[in-house]
Write an enzyme that holds these catalytic residues in place. Structure first.
Site, PDB file in Angstrom:
ATOM      1  N   ASP A 206      38.816  29.508  31.355  1.00 49.71           N
ATOM      2  CA  ASP A 206      39.995  28.645  31.230  1.00 49.71           C
ATOM      3  C   ASP A 206      39.658  27.159  31.267  1.00 49.71           C
ATOM      4  OD1 ASP A 206      39.207  29.076  33.953  1.00 49.71           O
ATOM      5  OD2 ASP A 206      41.067  28.104  34.595  1.00 49.71           O
TER       6      ASP A 206
ATOM      7  N   GLY B 169      39.512  32.793  35.696  1.00 50.59           N
ATOM      8  CA  GLY B 169      39.902  32.085  34.481  1.00 50.59           C
ATOM      9  C   GLY B 169      40.815  32.856  33.548  1.00 50.59           C
TER      10      GLY B 169
ATOM     11  N   ARG C 145      31.146  34.516  26.887  1.00 50.68           N
ATOM     12  CA  ARG C 145      32.466  34.442  27.554  1.00 50.68           C
ATOM     13  C   ARG C 145      32.794  32.973  27.831  1.00 50.68           C
ATOM     14  NH1 ARG C 145      34.499  32.252  32.663  1.00 50.68           N
ATOM     15  NH2 ARG C 145      36.349  33.419  33.217  1.00 50.68           N
ATOM     16  N   VAL C 146      33.972  32.551  27.438  1.00 56.17           N
ATOM     17  CA  VAL C 146      34.439  31.201  27.748  1.00 56.17           C
ATOM     18  C   VAL C 146      35.682  31.354  28.621  1.00 56.17           C
ATOM     19  CG1 VAL C 146      35.402  29.081  26.768  1.00 56.17           C
ATOM     20  CG2 VAL C 146      33.483  30.207  25.634  1.00 56.17           C
TER      21      VAL C 146
ATOM     22  N   THR D  26      33.895  26.293  40.174  1.00 55.86           N
ATOM     23  CA  THR D  26      34.258  25.282  39.179  1.00 55.86           C
ATOM     24  C   THR D  26      34.533  23.948  39.877  1.00 55.86           C
ATOM     25  OG1 THR D  26      35.199  26.871  37.656  1.00 55.86           O
ATOM     26  CG2 THR D  26      36.153  24.689  37.590  1.00 55.86           C
TER      27      THR D  26
ATOM     28  N   THR E  55      41.081  26.080  39.084  1.00 55.09           N
ATOM     29  CA  THR E  55      39.889  26.864  39.414  1.00 55.09           C
ATOM     30  C   THR E  55      40.313  28.253  39.862  1.00 55.09           C
ATOM     31  OG1 THR E  55      38.002  27.105  40.890  1.00 55.09           O
ATOM     32  CG2 THR E  55      39.868  25.841  41.756  1.00 55.09           C
ATOM     33  N   GLY E  56      39.497  29.231  39.539  1.00 49.99           N
ATOM     34  CA  GLY E  56      39.825  30.596  39.940  1.00 49.99           C
ATOM     35  C   GLY E  56      39.513  31.562  38.821  1.00 49.99           C
TER      36      GLY E  56
HETATM   37  N1  ASP Z   1      37.891  29.243  36.312  1.00 46.74           N
HETATM   38  C1  ASP Z   1      36.472  29.434  36.151  1.00 46.74           C
HETATM   39  C2  ASP Z   1      36.221  30.353  34.997  1.00 46.74           C
HETATM   40  O1  ASP Z   1      36.914  31.349  34.884  1.00 46.74           O
HETATM   41  C3  ASP Z   1      35.780  29.980  37.354  1.00 46.74           C
HETATM   42  C4  ASP Z   1      36.213  29.441  38.701  1.00 46.74           C
HETATM   43  O2  ASP Z   1      36.932  28.453  38.772  1.00 46.74           O
HETATM   44  O3  ASP Z   1      35.803  30.010  39.724  1.00 46.74           O
HETATM   45  O4  ASP Z   1      35.312  30.122  34.242  1.00 46.74           O
END
Ligand code: ASP
Length: 311
Positions: A210, A233, A207-208, A179, A230-231
């Site tokens: 965060d 979600g 799928r949506v 992200t 980021t991470g």
């Molecule tokens: N946070 C993002 C999501 O879950 C993915 C990411 O940041 O790696 O869509």
């Protein structure tokens, strides 16, 4: 007391290109150089706007757009594949001055989802549009529409194949991180945040995450801070992470660094991995993460520039 920032002197910008299991052993020198160069280009784009007295909203839009156009980051051009071998992108932007926000979920053909999120904020009465309706709105406004092929890169295809071979939703963070986001404080003392993502490799269509959810992956409030996460979600959604950070400052009296750490620990306690970037109204910045790396960069209120990948 009036801070320097409120008196119109300070500005700051922080960006990220995703957090995850990022180790120097898995990285070629060329890859690392190109990733760092991409982060630098994003910082430069945002800085050019801020230093000419431009708004934090314009700065975060420009910084995110640069990363969307870069195939190395999981947003726009370099978006990961869904389990149906398609691309679905999410993005959001928030204006800390007015608390107005715009977001899009699961758009598949919009070249720069952050431009569409901004248009939702500025040109519609809504906060979020998703799927075909969001794309129709983009077409009506004349935003750039591209074929799915535009988002197909060899690197992301290989990641999908690895995940499929492992028969799991997402093999490792290294196969899905990416992200992008930006937060900024401008000379007028206004904060803004923007986030854009392709989501997770092999995610179920529809799928949506965060990123486009105001208060989960993206939040800005002139009273407190601007944040982009980021991470994993789902964990940031359950922790309502970015609004929580702001609330810890507004109601809990914490400073930015303390609040950012509490939020990352809260996400971690739920089992989530990732990181966030944040800036407050005085130009203090925080970039905590609980993974081995986070692609990140900043220009602080004193004008010092930084680009980093590992812990
Ligand atoms: N946070 C993002 C999501 O879950 C993915 C990411 O940041 O790696 O869509």
């Amino acid at each position: 007391m009036k801070t320097k920032a409120m008196a119109g002197k300070k500005c700051a910008l922080v960006i990220h290109g995703g957090a995850g299991t990022i180790s120097p052993e898995e990285m070629t020198p060329e890859m690392e150089r190109d990733l760092r160069a991409g982060l630098q280009r994003s910082l430069d784009a945002g800085r050019a706007i801020l230093k000419n007295g431009g708004s934090s909203l314009d700065a975060v839009t420009a910084a995110v757009r640069v990363l969307e156009d870069d195939p190395l980051f999981n947003a726009g051009r370099g978006a990961v594949f869904t389990s149906a071998a398609t691309h679905e992108m999410d993005a959001a932007i928030m204006d800390g001055r007015t608390l107005r926000a715009g977001a899009v979920g699961a758009v598949a053909h919009v070249k720069n989802p952050i431009n569409l999120a901004r248009a939702v904020m500025e040109k519609s009465p809504h906060v979020m549009l998703a799927g075909n309706g969001a794309e129709d709105f983009a077409r009506e406004l004349g935003l750039e529409i591209v074929d799915d092929e535009y988002f197909s890169t060899a690197q992301r295809w290989q990641a999908l194949e690895r995940v499929r071979a492992a028969r799991t939703e997402a093999l490792s963070e290294a196969d899905r991180h990416g992200t992008v986001g930006a937060v900024a404080l401008d000379e007028a003392g206004n904060l803004a945040a923007a986030t854009s993502t392709g989501g997770n490799t092999n995610k179920r269509p529809g799928r949506v995450g965060d990123s486009p959810l105001i208060g989960a992956g993206t939040y800005a409030n002139n009273k407190t801070c601007a944040v982009s996460a980021t991470g994993a979600g789902e964990f940031f959604m359950r922790a309502v992470a970015t609004h929580d950070l702001s609330a810890l400052m507004e109601y809990g009296g914490m400073n930015l660094g303390e609040a950012a750490r509490v939020v990352i620990d809260k996400v971690g306690a739920l089992g989530g991995t990732g990181g966030l970037i944040a800036v407050d109204r005085e130009g203090n910045i925080a970039l905590p993460f609980n993974t081995t790396g986070m692609y990140r960069g900043s220009i602080d209120a004193e004008g010092r520039s930084f680009v980093g990948i590992y812990q």
